[in-house]
Design a protein around this motif. Structure first.
Motif: not given
Length: 183
Positions: A8-12, A16-23, A40-46
């Motif tokens: 439940l803690h996945v960044h895309t 900015p902390c995620a890698g470019v492969e997180m598409i 769950a997609i949980t990007d920072h403030n977005a």
């Protein structure tokens, strides 16, 4: 009874902390390879990439929850999870109003890409997303709950941005159902 596996803690690539492969398609492929049932997609403030990941997962057994990782004024990160995109959009409006008007320095903080379900570039989010909002921990938990979501303090055991490392205690009276503990 079958157990469910979730992250439940996945960044895309919007975080900015995620890698470019997180598409989106690679996130879905990796989640399925790991045997996950839910993410769950949980990007920072977005939240601009949530729908793209949901679209990338369509037709697969993977469920994708709308979410966000909010950075509170106390420097605590909170996962905010919702059932619907409309709930997430309502939450995004609160976060947008609470973000300082700062531009991202991509060379220092990293890129913040909005992409489609195939991972193709749509635009850069120019706002600095990797910063504290003016929302308190208490306000965050209460607003998320009022919208129908679930607030989960993230990586509570970390020294940086974790609840215990930052505040040293769990404030009483927060409407919490869970805490995220890091490995």
């Amino acid at each position: 009874m079958r157990s469910l596996r979730a992250d439940l803690h996945v960044h895309t690539v919007l975080s900015p902390c995620a890698g470019v492969e997180m598409i989106p398609p690679l996130i879905v492929r990796q989640a399925l390879a790991a045997g996950l049932d839910w993410i769950a997609i949980t990007d920072h403030n977005a939240s601009a990439n949530v729908s793209a990941v949901q679209q990338a997962a369509r037709g697969s057994p993977l469920a994708v929850l709308p979410g966000m990782e909010v950075h509170t004024v106390e420097e605590v990160h909170v996962l905010c999870l919702f059932d619907t995109l409309s709930q997430l959009e309502a939450w995004q409006a609160h976060v947008d109003a609470a973000l300082p008007h700062l531009e991202n320095n991509a060379a220092f903080f990293g890129e913040q890409f909005v992409v489609d379900q195939t991972g193709d570039f749509i635009r850069r989010d120019q706002r600095l997303l990797l910063t504290a909002t003016n929302l308190s921990l208490g306000d965050t938990c209460e607003l998320v709950t009022a919208i129908g979501g679930l607030a989960i303090p993230a990586h509570v055991n970390r020294k940086v941005f974790g609840l215990y490392g930052t505040l040293g205690f769990l404030p009483p009276g927060l409407p919490l159902e869970a805490l995220e503990i890091s490995r």
